[in-house]
Write an enzyme that holds these catalytic residues in place. Structure first.
Site, short mmCIF file in Angstrom:
data_model
loop_
_atom_site.label_atom_id
_atom_site.label_comp_id
_atom_site.label_asym_id
_atom_site.label_seq_id
_atom_site.Cartn_x
_atom_site.Cartn_y
_atom_site.Cartn_z
CE LYS A 79 44.08 -3.55 14.46
NZ LYS A 79 44.60 -2.16 14.42
CB SER A 154 44.29 -0.89 18.17
OG SER A 154 44.52 -0.65 16.80
CB SER A 178 46.95 1.20 15.77
OG SER A 178 46.09 1.65 16.77
#
Lengths: 414, 96
Positions: A79, A154, A178
């Site tokens: 990420k 997210s 997330s």
């Protein structure tokens, strides 16, 4: 079965047996990214060259019977909120669009030491604030099961790339769901490890007392494998627990007859989608069939959890985002335009004889901060940054914790 | 308790944020919703509850007082939007 359809554990077995090379595996995933990611947009950047080079290095060592790390050439997606030395780390924000971290996060060091092949950086909601991955300043990521739906967030890119078999393993971060929520939306396995289990050194901070880095993969076994590499003490994160790391890949095969699961009564109330409830109940039956004992428990304060989160997270985000001021690194507004704007405002105020207005007019540095943030942050960050501080929330956190621990006779206490 | 537009404007100034009139309206209504939502916490009696700053209560983590390798100045300054030799450059603060 094609290479990209296999789980990480299966691929690792094949790699270690010499049935397939790390370059072949890496190339298979890179090819699939090339074919599929234009629709999904799970990746912000794909590092084909460095990935193939590190895969080739693993292959050479394996062929020469030299030591090879735990992940032995498995591709891992990261990420874009986790610092990678000399490689852009943007948090999907204009604020950090060109930021090149001078160091690797601890989890990146661990992945490299374990011979993971880092194939690219995945999309996310800006600064990890959001739950759909539509809030990336670059582009939204789509759900691989239905391109008209969101992948969650997210860590939406992290979940979508695993679901679409663009990577066998990926790492995300979780502050208020997330990892867990996009893993659920994309039908993959993801977990938020216990605080202190994984070092956050090099994770761009959102809400420091809640942030955790964690694994996403296609099976619990794969998640166990990745967590074994990520977990462990790190003196550079003072909240990282100095506790031995169990061999998760071994313990995962143990029978569940000593496991006790608590089902929180309050979480099955109004607002729960019937399909979600049916899926959770079905999972509970699987656990029971494997020998786990399941008990309903009560967490009376859980209805206050979200309100408490909306105090704690913005307060912490507010201090963590204060560093983005256009001075040390990251985006800075155009100074010429900024100074011209101030000059015009000053003249207007002088002409109007507005002494008070002149007094209140920003200094050039203050206007630099304000314009930098207005242009560099998305709406979500501005809202979080404008957060407020409240000592009360720390008391509430204690109440919530106590409601999970309960009195000695409470069934929640195992 | 309802947040006013002026209060949001003040918070934006304190946070060195600059909001357009339209953003200010939107932010006021969003922040108002959040503040009203968290107001339900007032129902709780927190009298005598010990504050808790973190879920994992690790205390007094000390590092050895030893010199360790650090980042090279060039490496750190490489990301500066504007620099002057070994310093960060910003608009003049005094003597405007």
């Amino acid at each position: 079965m094609s290479l990209t359809e296999r789980t990480a554990t299966e691929l690792l077995r094949d790699l270690n047996a010499g049935a397939v090379t790390a370059v072949e595996v890496t190339r298979a995933f890179l090819d699939r990214i090339e074919r599929r990611d234009s629709m999904l947009r799970a990746f912000l950047r794909v590092h084909s060259d460095t990935a193939l080079a590190s895969a080739a290095d693993v292959d050479r060592r394996r062929a020469a019977r030299k030591p090879v790390g735990r992940l032995g050439g498995l591709p891992v997606a990261v990420k874009d909120v986790i610092c990678t030395r000399g490689e852009r780390t943007t948090c999907a924000s204009r604020m950090l669009e060109n930021f090149l971290p001078p160091y690797d996060a601890t989890v990146i060091e661990r992945l490299r030491a374990a011979d993971a092949v880092l194939i690219g950086k995945t999309n996310m909601d800006e600064f990890a604030m959001g739950s759909t991955t539509e809030n990336s300043c670059f582009f939204p990521t789509r759900n691989p099961w239905d391109l008209d739906r969101v992948p969650g967030g997210s860590s939406g890119g992290a979940a979508a790339c695993v679901a679409a078999q663009l990577a066998p393993l990926s790492i995300g971060s979780d502050t208020g769901g997330s990892i867990r929520q996009p893993a659920a939306f994309c039908g993959v396995t993801g977990m938020k490890p216990t605080y202190g289990r994984v070092s956050r050194y090099g994770l761009v901070a959102f809400a420091s007392s809640l942030d955790q880095i964690g694994p996403l993969a296609r099976s619990a076994e794969d998640v166990a494998l990745l967590l074994e590499v990520l977990a462990g003490h790190d003196p550079r994160d003072s909240t990282c627990a100095n506790v031995p790391v169990p061999a998760y890949t071994t313990t995962i095969a143990q029978p569940l007859d000593r496991l006790r699961l608590g089902l929180v009564r309050e979480h099955f109330g109004a607002g729960l989608d019937a399909e979600v409830e049916a899926a959770v109940r079905a999972a509970v039956r699987v656990y029971e069939s494997l020998g786990a004992r399941v008990r309903e428990v009560s967490m009376p304060h859980s209805r206050y959890a979200i309100a408490t989160y909306y105090i704690i997270a913005p307060c912490e985000a507010s201090s963590n985002l204060a560093r983005y001021d256009g001075v040390h690194y990251g985006y800075r507004t155009d100074e010429r335009t900024m100074l011209a704007e101030l000059q015009t405002e000053r003249k207007q105020l002088e002409a109007a004889g507005d002494a008070r207005g002149l007094d209140d007019l920003d200094s050039a540095l203050v206007r630099l901060y304000r314009r930098t943030r207005a242009e560099g942050f998305g709406a979500e960050e501005a809202a979080h940054y404008a957060g407020y501080v409240c000592a009360e929330c720390r008391l509430l956190r204690r109440l919530l914790l106590e409601s999970t621990q309960g009195a000695p006779s409470d069934p929640w206490r195992f | 308790m309802s947040l006013s537009r002026e209060e949001v404007e003040k918070v934006a100034l304190l946070g060195r944020l600059r909001l357009s009139a339209e953003e200010l309206d939107r932010m006021t209504s969003q922040l108002r919703q959040i503040v009203d939502y968290v107001a339900q916490l007032r129902e709780l009696d927190t009298e005598g509850v010990e504050p808790m700053a973190h879920a994992v209560e690790i205390r007094n983590v000390f590092a050895a007082d030893a010199v360790q390798p650090s980042f090279d100045r060039e490496q750190v300054l490489a990301n500066a939007p504007k620099r002057d030799d070994a310093c960060y450059r910003v608009p003049a603060v005094l003597g405007e």
